[in-house]
Motif scaffolding. Structure first.
Motif, PDB file in Angstrom:
ATOM      1  N   ALA A 106      34.470  35.604  42.067  1.00  0.00           N
ATOM      2  CA  ALA A 106      35.359  34.449  42.171  1.00  0.00           C
ATOM      3  C   ALA A 106      36.172  34.385  40.885  1.00  0.00           C
ATOM      4  O   ALA A 106      35.835  35.026  39.887  1.00  0.00           O
ATOM      5  CB  ALA A 106      34.551  33.164  42.369  1.00  0.00           C
ATOM      6  N   GLY A 107      37.251  33.586  40.915  1.00  0.00           N
ATOM      7  CA  GLY A 107      38.111  33.506  39.748  1.00  0.00           C
ATOM      8  C   GLY A 107      38.603  32.101  39.468  1.00  0.00           C
ATOM      9  O   GLY A 107      38.642  31.249  40.360  1.00  0.00           O
ATOM     10  N   LEU A 162      45.169  34.362  39.584  1.00  0.00           N
ATOM     11  CA  LEU A 162      44.083  34.464  40.560  1.00  0.00           C
ATOM     12  C   LEU A 162      44.240  35.709  41.428  1.00  0.00           C
ATOM     13  O   LEU A 162      43.250  36.371  41.762  1.00  0.00           O
ATOM     14  CB  LEU A 162      44.021  33.208  41.421  1.00  0.00           C
ATOM     15  N   GLN A 163      45.466  36.047  41.788  1.00  0.00           N
ATOM     16  CA  GLN A 163      45.691  37.259  42.577  1.00  0.00           C
ATOM     17  C   GLN A 163      45.290  38.509  41.799  1.00  0.00           C
ATOM     18  O   GLN A 163      44.718  39.439  42.360  1.00  0.00           O
ATOM     19  CB  GLN A 163      47.155  37.342  43.012  1.00  0.00           C
ATOM     20  N   ASN A 196      41.538  38.627  41.750  1.00  0.00           N
ATOM     21  CA  ASN A 196      41.100  38.993  43.091  1.00  0.00           C
ATOM     22  C   ASN A 196      41.270  40.496  43.332  1.00  0.00           C
ATOM     23  O   ASN A 196      40.360  41.165  43.830  1.00  0.00           O
ATOM     24  CB  ASN A 196      41.882  38.185  44.129  1.00  0.00           C
ATOM     25  N   MET A 234      38.450  43.298  44.204  1.00  0.00           N
ATOM     26  CA  MET A 234      38.537  44.157  45.392  1.00  0.00           C
ATOM     27  C   MET A 234      38.463  45.635  45.007  1.00  0.00           C
ATOM     28  O   MET A 234      37.864  46.443  45.714  1.00  0.00           O
ATOM     29  CB  MET A 234      39.827  43.880  46.164  1.00  0.00           C
ATOM     30  N   TRP A 262      34.782  38.521  47.703  1.00  0.00           N
ATOM     31  CA  TRP A 262      35.511  37.408  47.094  1.00  0.00           C
ATOM     32  C   TRP A 262      35.206  36.094  47.783  1.00  0.00           C
ATOM     33  O   TRP A 262      35.154  36.011  49.007  1.00  0.00           O
ATOM     34  CB  TRP A 262      37.013  37.675  47.160  1.00  0.00           C
ATOM     35  N   THR A 263      35.033  35.063  46.991  1.00  0.00           N
ATOM     36  CA  THR A 263      34.977  33.714  47.534  1.00  0.00           C
ATOM     37  C   THR A 263      36.011  32.857  46.822  1.00  0.00           C
ATOM     38  O   THR A 263      36.198  32.970  45.621  1.00  0.00           O
ATOM     39  CB  THR A 263      33.561  33.093  47.424  1.00  0.00           C
ATOM     40  N   GLY A 264      36.688  32.057  47.585  1.00  0.00           N
ATOM     41  CA  GLY A 264      37.733  31.190  47.037  1.00  0.00           C
ATOM     42  C   GLY A 264      37.234  29.772  46.844  1.00  0.00           C
ATOM     43  O   GLY A 264      36.045  29.532  46.610  1.00  0.00           O
ATOM     44  N   LEU A 308      42.652  30.202  46.691  1.00  0.00           N
ATOM     45  CA  LEU A 308      42.210  31.548  46.305  1.00  0.00           C
ATOM     46  C   LEU A 308      41.134  31.476  45.219  1.00  0.00           C
ATOM     47  O   LEU A 308      40.259  32.336  45.146  1.00  0.00           O
ATOM     48  CB  LEU A 308      43.402  32.380  45.818  1.00  0.00           C
ATOM     49  N   GLY A 309      41.191  30.457  44.395  1.00  0.00           N
ATOM     50  CA  GLY A 309      40.230  30.260  43.316  1.00  0.00           C
ATOM     51  C   GLY A 309      40.521  28.926  42.661  1.00  0.00           C
ATOM     52  O   GLY A 309      41.336  28.145  43.147  1.00  0.00           O
TER      53      GLY A 309
END
Length: 189
Positions: free
Chosen positions: A93-94, A109-110, A113, A117, A123-125, A145-146
């Motif tokens: 996560a971020g 965050l991207q 992420n 990956m 990943w969990t948002g 996304l985070g």
């Protein structure tokens, strides 16, 4: 991934202390659901702890719409683990913090992420519906996304605001719950 442990590592870069404050709130939330949490600033990386963790949560400030050079260096230093697939299957996560309400935090965050990956992580948002736009509201920046938090140019004692800190606690608790769910699924295999 360990089948019995609920061990979360939080890796962050925090030049002014605001991101460290958010990391502490995330850790507080994860501990509420029984996770063992280890926080580490990128200046003091313990690769063995990261390798043992069931989940890694990564964060840094948003600087000019980008990661900090410190977090980027951490990412680059993980290349041997990427090649060995050491973190494949770990939960990730971020989070990011910045002075502006937007400041292009989504780009950070991207990038986190994409890094996760590349490592084959899961990943969990942040699936928390926004409750408003005031400083006391949860997920006031409507991030999914985070975790996004915002700090004014003020001392760390007063910023990020209460709602952002409460969202960080919620986020840590959520990541801990997702990890619990993953552990129960994998223990039944």
């Amino acid at each position: 991934m360990s089948l019995s442990a609920k061990f979360i590592a939080i890796v962050y870069h925090s030049p002014y202390g605001h991101t460290a404050k958010v990391a502490g709130a995330i850790a507080q939330g994860a501990a509420k659901v029984g996770a063992v949490v280890h926080q580490m600033d990128i200046e003091h990386i313990d690769w063995d702890i990261l390798d043992q963790a069931d989940a890694i949560i990564m964060g840094c400030p948003t600087y000019m719409g980008n990661l900090t050079s410190g977090l980027k260096l951490f990412m680059e230093q993980s290349s041997k683990r990427w090649l060995a697939r050491s973190w494949q299957g770990k939960l990730a996560a971020g989070f990011t913090n910045g002075g502006g309400l937007s400041g292009d935090k989504l780009a950070v965050l991207q990038q986190i992420n994409l890094f996760a990956m590349q490592h084959g992580m899961l990943w969990t948002g942040l699936p928390l519906m926004p409750t408003g736009r005031n400083a006391t509201d949860l997920n006031r920046m409507s991030s999914f996304l985070g975790l996004m938090t915002q700090s004014d140019n003020a001392p760390v004692e007063v910023t990020p605001p209460t709602g952002d800190i409460e969202t960080a606690i919620w986020f840590g608790e959520y990541v801990g719950c997702v990890l619990n769910r993953l552990n129960s699924v994998t223990s039944n295999l």
